[in-house]
Design a protein around this motif. Structure first.
Motif: not given
Length: 281
Positions: A252-265
């Motif tokens: 999942l490409k991250m376009l902001g500063q966070c390096d990943s999403l919550n695993v549920g999301v």
């Protein structure tokens, strides 16, 4: 006749069937353990409140015990639930004093169901010609598993597999988070990755690993008819054993500063994309 009168009449008419119990009763002891995630029985879970009753009935789940506090019954739905379970299930009555010991929540909730986990024919599910399976590897929070079960229900995911288990499906946070998904999404727990992998391999699944290091974004894939999506722990990622087997990486490409999403999301996004492509949409 108001609700309180109707309830009193129902209790009086069914005194021989109802079981009036104290906090020391084994049923309440088990309920208390389940509510605090301290029960050794991994094949049962507990629900709180009326929300689960229609789902339990619809899915024909086996209920070990239906528990209620009369002072907490404030609607016809509550009375109807008691009537329904009196036909098939041991029904237990507790006092407000017992209820206050059972739960720390300060609300009107006073209905509990101790429910057996549904059993499924896993072999026949894995043998389906087109299917979507989600593998949860080392997921640490029961709430995240609950969210994923909710999404699995929404996307009609065929099966959820759990390896390297670090959280219980029967935890109350998982049950609540699933919003009923626990009642109809098949779940199987494996002791090790090899056994899980062997079942996938023998049934012709293509394994996709969600990995931030992948070169290909998830939306660029044309998925196989039989998909096994592996999601890893937010802290440790996917176990190394998966990488020694044939697989495809997606991200999942991250376009902001966070390096990943919550695993549920993240799991929700991927399951929806895979399912829509399998359906040709």
């Amino acid at each position: 006749m108001d609700i309180k009168e109707s309830l009193n009449k129902l209790i009086e008419e069914n005194k021989s069937k109802l079981r009036f119990i104290s906090f020391s009763d084994p049923v309440i002891v088990k309920a208390h353990q389940l509510l605090n995630d301290k029960c050794d029985d991994n094949q049962v879970f507990i629900t709180e409140g009326l929300w689960s009753v229609p789902k339990i009935i619809y899915n024909k789940c086996k209920v070990e015990a239906f528990i209620f506090c009369p002072e907490s019954i404030r609607s016809q739905d509550g009375i109807d639930a008691i009537k329904t379970f009196l036909k098939t299930t041991p029904v237990y009555v507790i006092s407000e004093k017992v209820l206050n010991k059972l739960t720390k929540r300060n609300d009107d909730n006073g209905i509990y169901c101790i429910v057996k986990l549904p059993k499924y024919d896993i072999k026949s599910i894995l043998a389906r010609p087109k299917s979507l399976v989600c593998i949860l590897d080392g997921i640490e929070k029961s709430g995240n598993i609950g969210t994923i079960l909710r999404t699995a229900d929404a996307t009609n995911t065929d099966l959820v597999m759990i390896v390297n288990r670090r959280a219980k499906v029967t935890n109350t946070q998982c049950v609540k988070g699933s919003m009923g998904g626990i009642f109809d999404v098949p779940v199987i727990t494996y002791d090790n990755i090899q056994d899980c992998w062997q079942d996938l391999k023998s049934n012709g699944y293509t394994v996709y690993l969600a990995d931030t290091r992948a070169e290909i974004d998830y939306f660029n894939y044309k998925y196989a008819d039989k998909v096994a999506l592996v999601m890893g722990s937010e802290r440790y990622g996917i176990s190394r054993d998966w990488y020694s087997q044939p697989n495809q990486l997606l991200k999942l490409k991250m376009l902001g500063q966070c390096d990943s999403l919550n695993v549920g999301v993240a799991t929700s996004v991927l399951l929806y994309d895979i399912k829509m492509k399998q359906l040709g949409e």
